[in-house]
Design a protein around this motif. Sequence first.
Motif, PDB file in Angstrom:
ATOM      1  N   LEU A   8       0.824  -1.678   0.056  1.00 53.18           N
ATOM      2  CA  LEU A   8       0.206   0.052  -0.071  1.00 53.18           C
ATOM      3  C   LEU A   8       0.648   1.115  -0.397  1.00 53.18           C
ATOM      4  N   THR A   9       0.985   2.304  -0.686  1.00 51.89           N
ATOM      5  CA  THR A   9       1.193   3.065  -0.862  1.00 51.89           C
ATOM      6  C   THR A   9       0.744   4.666  -0.349  1.00 51.89           C
ATOM      7  N   LEU A  10       1.218   5.589   0.047  1.00 50.47           N
ATOM      8  CA  LEU A  10       0.756   6.536   0.615  1.00 50.47           C
ATOM      9  C   LEU A  10      -0.189   6.918  -0.082  1.00 50.47           C
ATOM     10  N   ARG A  11      -0.595   7.424  -1.617  1.00 52.57           N
ATOM     11  CA  ARG A  11      -1.658   7.724  -1.975  1.00 52.57           C
ATOM     12  C   ARG A  11      -2.332   6.422  -1.834  1.00 52.57           C
ATOM     13  N   ARG A  33      -4.762  23.569  -4.819  1.00 50.35           N
ATOM     14  CA  ARG A  33      -3.364  22.672  -2.943  1.00 50.35           C
ATOM     15  C   ARG A  33      -4.149  23.581  -2.038  1.00 50.35           C
ATOM     16  N   TYR A  34      -5.110  24.368  -2.312  1.00 49.08           N
ATOM     17  CA  TYR A  34      -6.104  25.463  -2.077  1.00 49.08           C
ATOM     18  C   TYR A  34      -7.259  24.847  -1.586  1.00 49.08           C
ATOM     19  N   ARG A  35      -7.078  24.322  -1.753  1.00 50.13           N
ATOM     20  CA  ARG A  35      -9.120  23.972  -2.329  1.00 50.13           C
ATOM     21  C   ARG A  35      -9.093  22.767  -1.171  1.00 50.13           C
ATOM     22  N   SER A  36      -8.371  22.627  -0.338  1.00 48.42           N
ATOM     23  CA  SER A  36      -8.596  20.803   1.074  1.00 48.42           C
ATOM     24  C   SER A  36      -8.599  22.030   2.361  1.00 48.42           C
ATOM     25  N   LEU A  37      -8.569  21.124   2.795  1.00 48.64           N
ATOM     26  CA  LEU A  37      -8.997  21.752   4.760  1.00 48.64           C
ATOM     27  C   LEU A  37      -7.757  20.902   4.811  1.00 48.64           C
ATOM     28  N   ILE A  54       8.466  13.530   3.953  1.00 46.28           N
ATOM     29  CA  ILE A  54       7.305  13.384   2.728  1.00 46.28           C
ATOM     30  C   ILE A  54       6.967  15.323   2.770  1.00 46.28           C
ATOM     31  N   ASP A  55       7.012  14.592   1.339  1.00 49.13           N
ATOM     32  CA  ASP A  55       6.073  16.770   0.779  1.00 49.13           C
ATOM     33  C   ASP A  55       5.570  16.376   0.243  1.00 49.13           C
ATOM     34  N   PHE A  56       4.091  16.265   1.389  1.00 51.09           N
ATOM     35  CA  PHE A  56       2.625  15.867   0.885  1.00 51.09           C
ATOM     36  C   PHE A  56       1.937  16.339  -0.844  1.00 51.09           C
ATOM     37  N   GLU A  57       2.611  17.831  -0.466  1.00 52.19           N
ATOM     38  CA  GLU A  57       2.076  18.744  -1.961  1.00 52.19           C
ATOM     39  C   GLU A  57       2.740  18.120  -2.874  1.00 52.19           C
ATOM     40  N   ARG A  58       3.852  17.483  -2.916  1.00 53.23           N
ATOM     41  CA  ARG A  58       4.995  17.456  -4.381  1.00 53.23           C
ATOM     42  C   ARG A  58       3.836  16.027  -4.608  1.00 53.23           C
ATOM     43  N   LEU A  59       3.625  15.097  -3.305  1.00 52.84           N
ATOM     44  CA  LEU A  59       2.974  14.223  -3.023  1.00 52.84           C
ATOM     45  C   LEU A  59       1.875  14.052  -4.116  1.00 52.84           C
ATOM     46  N   MET A  60       0.953  14.936  -4.045  1.00 50.46           N
ATOM     47  CA  MET A  60      -0.678  14.759  -4.678  1.00 50.46           C
ATOM     48  C   MET A  60      -0.236  15.756  -5.834  1.00 50.46           C
ATOM     49  N   PHE A  61       0.270  16.434  -5.510  1.00 41.30           N
ATOM     50  CA  PHE A  61       0.273  17.478  -7.085  1.00 41.30           C
ATOM     51  C   PHE A  61       1.482  17.508  -8.122  1.00 41.30           C
ATOM     52  N   PRO A  63       3.359  14.680 -11.309  1.00 41.80           N
ATOM     53  CA  PRO A  63       3.800  12.994 -10.912  1.00 41.80           C
ATOM     54  C   PRO A  63       4.542  12.307 -10.430  1.00 41.80           C
ATOM     55  N   ASP A  64       5.737  13.181  -9.894  1.00 44.35           N
ATOM     56  CA  ASP A  64       7.181  12.781  -9.443  1.00 44.35           C
ATOM     57  C   ASP A  64       6.331  11.543  -8.009  1.00 44.35           C
ATOM     58  N   ASN A  65       6.750  10.298  -8.044  1.00 47.91           N
ATOM     59  CA  ASN A  65       6.601   9.515  -6.921  1.00 47.91           C
ATOM     60  C   ASN A  65       8.030   9.104  -6.381  1.00 47.91           C
ATOM     61  N   THR A  66       8.743   9.623  -5.888  1.00 48.43           N
ATOM     62  CA  THR A  66       9.111  10.054  -4.680  1.00 48.43           C
ATOM     63  C   THR A  66       9.115   9.959  -3.582  1.00 48.43           C
ATOM     64  N   HIS A  67       8.174  10.639  -3.190  1.00 49.26           N
ATOM     65  CA  HIS A  67       6.979  10.810  -1.381  1.00 49.26           C
ATOM     66  C   HIS A  67       6.335   9.320  -1.870  1.00 49.26           C
ATOM     67  N   ASN A  68       6.234   8.820  -3.076  1.00 46.79           N
ATOM     68  CA  ASN A  68       4.398   7.917  -2.457  1.00 46.79           C
ATOM     69  C   ASN A  68       5.385   6.635  -2.077  1.00 46.79           C
ATOM     70  N   VAL A  69       5.824   6.920  -1.362  1.00 47.97           N
ATOM     71  CA  VAL A  69       6.266   5.337  -0.181  1.00 47.97           C
ATOM     72  C   VAL A  69       5.656   4.397  -0.015  1.00 47.97           C
ATOM     73  N   VAL A  70       5.958   3.218   0.187  1.00 50.07           N
ATOM     74  CA  VAL A  70       5.147   2.284   1.026  1.00 50.07           C
ATOM     75  C   VAL A  70       4.977   2.019   2.128  1.00 50.07           C
ATOM     76  N   ILE A  71       3.542   1.680   2.471  1.00 51.68           N
ATOM     77  CA  ILE A  71       3.147   1.942   4.169  1.00 51.68           C
ATOM     78  C   ILE A  71       3.347   0.661   4.525  1.00 51.68           C
ATOM     79  N   GLU A  72       4.020   0.647   5.532  1.00 51.49           N
ATOM     80  CA  GLU A  72       5.037  -0.378   6.632  1.00 51.49           C
ATOM     81  C   GLU A  72       3.873  -0.200   8.050  1.00 51.49           C
ATOM     82  N   PRO A  73       3.944  -1.984   8.262  1.00 51.53           N
ATOM     83  CA  PRO A  73       2.632  -1.431   9.704  1.00 51.53           C
ATOM     84  C   PRO A  73       3.373  -0.498  10.693  1.00 51.53           C
ATOM     85  N   GLY A  74       1.774  -0.268  11.941  1.00 49.61           N
ATOM     86  CA  GLY A  74       3.208   0.574  12.521  1.00 49.61           C
ATOM     87  C   GLY A  74       3.254   2.064  11.862  1.00 49.61           C
TER      88      GLY A  74
END
Length: 83
Positions: A8-11, A33-37, A54-61, A63-74
């Motif tokens: 499971l990735t962060l996105r 990027r400013y429409r969200s709460l 993690i740069d969440f703005e870069r992650l969401m806006f 196409p760079d997948n550098t910050h789309n890390v795989v989520i680990e338990p915990g």
Amino acid sequence: LYPITHDLTLRDAIAQAGGFVKDPLRMKDADPRYRSLANLSQSFIVREHQKLSIDFERLMFSPDNTHNVVIEPGDYIYIAPYE
């Protein structure tokens, strides 16, 4: 809390949780990027007591997948709200 049953990735995790709540008052003529709460510049992930860089703005806006890390338990994902 969400169980991790497969890679499971962060996105993916954000999507599984329902994404970000939108504020209709911010929707008109606003940069997407400013429409969200969610305050992405203050959001973070903690893994084994360490904050990940993690740069969440870069992650969401971008196409760079550098910050789309795989989520680990915990992992603790904190999406900061706008105050």
